[in-house]
Design a protein around this motif. Sequence first.
Motif, short mmCIF file in Angstrom:
data_model
loop_
_atom_site.label_atom_id
_atom_site.label_comp_id
_atom_site.label_asym_id
_atom_site.label_seq_id
_atom_site.Cartn_x
_atom_site.Cartn_y
_atom_site.Cartn_z
N MET A 197 0.86 -1.18 0.00
CA MET A 197 0.00 0.00 0.00
C MET A 197 0.89 1.23 0.00
SD MET A 197 -3.34 0.76 2.40
CE MET A 197 -2.62 0.01 3.80
N ASN A 198 0.63 2.14 -0.91
CA ASN A 198 1.41 3.36 -1.09
C ASN A 198 0.84 4.45 -0.17
OD1 ASN A 198 2.91 5.45 -2.09
ND2 ASN A 198 2.38 5.09 -4.23
N ILE A 199 1.64 4.95 0.81
CA ILE A 199 1.17 5.90 1.81
C ILE A 199 1.92 7.22 1.69
CG2 ILE A 199 0.99 6.34 4.30
CD1 ILE A 199 0.99 3.31 4.70
N LYS A 200 1.17 8.35 1.79
CA LYS A 200 1.82 9.66 1.84
C LYS A 200 0.97 10.62 2.67
CE LYS A 200 0.07 11.14 -2.66
NZ LYS A 200 0.37 11.54 -4.00
N VAL A 201 1.60 11.69 3.14
CA VAL A 201 0.91 12.72 3.93
C VAL A 201 0.79 13.96 3.06
CG1 VAL A 201 1.00 14.13 6.01
CG2 VAL A 201 1.87 11.80 6.06
N GLU A 202 -0.41 14.55 3.04
CA GLU A 202 -0.66 15.74 2.23
C GLU A 202 -1.43 16.78 3.03
OE1 GLU A 202 -2.33 15.28 -1.76
OE2 GLU A 202 -2.11 13.12 -1.51
N SER A 203 -1.20 18.04 2.71
CA SER A 203 -2.07 19.12 3.19
C SER A 203 -2.99 19.45 2.04
CB SER A 203 -1.25 20.34 3.59
OG SER A 203 -0.59 20.09 4.80
N LEU A 204 -4.27 19.18 2.19
CA LEU A 204 -5.23 19.41 1.12
C LEU A 204 -5.95 20.73 1.33
CD1 LEU A 204 -6.82 15.85 0.73
CD2 LEU A 204 -4.98 16.88 -0.60
N PRO A 205 -6.21 21.46 0.25
CA PRO A 205 -6.98 22.70 0.37
C PRO A 205 -8.47 22.36 0.54
CG PRO A 205 -6.55 22.22 -1.93
CD PRO A 205 -5.82 21.17 -1.13
N ALA A 206 -9.25 23.34 0.88
CA ALA A 206 -10.71 23.17 0.87
C ALA A 206 -11.13 23.01 -0.59
CB ALA A 206 -11.39 24.36 1.51
N PHE A 207 -12.11 22.16 -0.85
CA PHE A 207 -12.61 21.93 -2.20
C PHE A 207 -14.08 22.32 -2.27
CE2 PHE A 207 -9.58 18.15 -2.11
CZ PHE A 207 -8.69 18.67 -3.04
N ARG A 208 -14.46 23.01 -3.32
CA ARG A 208 -15.88 23.20 -3.63
C ARG A 208 -16.27 22.01 -4.48
NH1 ARG A 208 -18.59 26.88 -7.94
NH2 ARG A 208 -20.77 26.78 -7.28
N ILE A 209 -17.36 21.35 -4.12
CA ILE A 209 -17.75 20.13 -4.82
C ILE A 209 -19.20 20.19 -5.30
CG2 ILE A 209 -16.08 18.57 -3.71
CD1 ILE A 209 -18.30 17.80 -1.70
N ALA A 210 -19.43 19.54 -6.43
CA ALA A 210 -20.78 19.24 -6.90
C ALA A 210 -20.96 17.75 -6.61
CB ALA A 210 -20.91 19.52 -8.39
N PHE A 211 -22.16 17.36 -6.13
CA PHE A 211 -22.30 15.96 -5.76
C PHE A 211 -23.70 15.41 -5.99
CE2 PHE A 211 -23.52 18.15 -1.88
CZ PHE A 211 -24.50 17.35 -1.30
N VAL A 212 -23.73 14.07 -6.10
CA VAL A 212 -24.96 13.29 -6.17
C VAL A 212 -24.97 12.41 -4.93
CG1 VAL A 212 -26.13 11.42 -7.41
CG2 VAL A 212 -25.01 13.27 -8.69
N ARG A 213 -26.05 12.46 -4.17
CA ARG A 213 -26.15 11.66 -2.95
C ARG A 213 -26.98 10.41 -3.19
NH1 ARG A 213 -26.82 14.44 2.62
NH2 ARG A 213 -24.58 14.49 2.26
N GLN A 214 -26.48 9.30 -2.66
CA GLN A 214 -27.18 8.01 -2.68
C GLN A 214 -27.45 7.66 -1.23
OE1 GLN A 214 -28.12 4.18 -2.42
NE2 GLN A 214 -26.03 4.36 -1.75
N VAL A 215 -28.69 7.26 -0.92
CA VAL A 215 -29.03 6.83 0.43
C VAL A 215 -29.46 5.37 0.36
CG1 VAL A 215 -30.53 7.19 2.43
CG2 VAL A 215 -29.79 9.16 1.07
N GLY A 216 -28.81 4.55 1.17
CA GLY A 216 -29.09 3.12 1.19
C GLY A 216 -27.81 2.36 1.45
N PRO A 217 -27.88 1.03 1.41
CA PRO A 217 -26.69 0.23 1.69
C PRO A 217 -25.54 0.59 0.73
CG PRO A 217 -28.64 -1.16 1.49
CD PRO A 217 -29.04 0.23 1.07
N TYR A 218 -24.33 0.66 1.29
CA TYR A 218 -23.16 0.92 0.45
C TYR A 218 -22.97 -0.27 -0.49
CZ TYR A 218 -21.93 4.72 3.67
OH TYR A 218 -21.94 5.86 4.42
N GLY A 219 -22.54 0.01 -1.72
CA GLY A 219 -22.34 -1.05 -2.70
C GLY A 219 -22.75 -0.58 -4.08
#
Length: 151
Positions: free
Chosen positions: A1-23
């Motif tokens: 597994m490839n591991i690294k540490v990052e400082s991420l900026p805040a992101f503005r996101i557009a999203f679609v929400r799914q409600v129910g069992p993950y999968g």
Amino acid sequence: MNIKVESLPAFRIAFVRQVGPYGPGNIQAMDKLKKWARERNLLTESSILLGIPQDNPETTLPENCRYDACIVISNDYQINNSICENELSGGKYVTFKVKHTAEDIQRAWTEIIPALQNNGYQIDNNPIFERYIGDMIHNDFCEICVPVTVV
């Protein structure tokens, strides 16, 4: 597994929400998001896609689990009511690059917590998410991004 540490900026996101069992529903939400983004010429080689499970399935009933399929958008991009928008806080994250298969993701989760503890990190309150950048979108890889603080 490839591991690294990052400082991420805040992101503005557009999203679609799914409600129910993950999968499979998560895949459908991501496909719907990609279709929306493709129609607006937002799905490019430099796009950043995120998958954000909002609930812990060990403490939330499967039918109530929320999953957000997201794309990072610029601050000046105008959104209409055909999709949701939000902001994801920035901060320090430990990222784990893994093959995006159910088996590899599950194995990664068994290794992530001990890896964080062994390196002096504690999980922070921001959401944990899967990130897909560049070829990862097409090559079945992702990065699991875990918000951390140093203990």
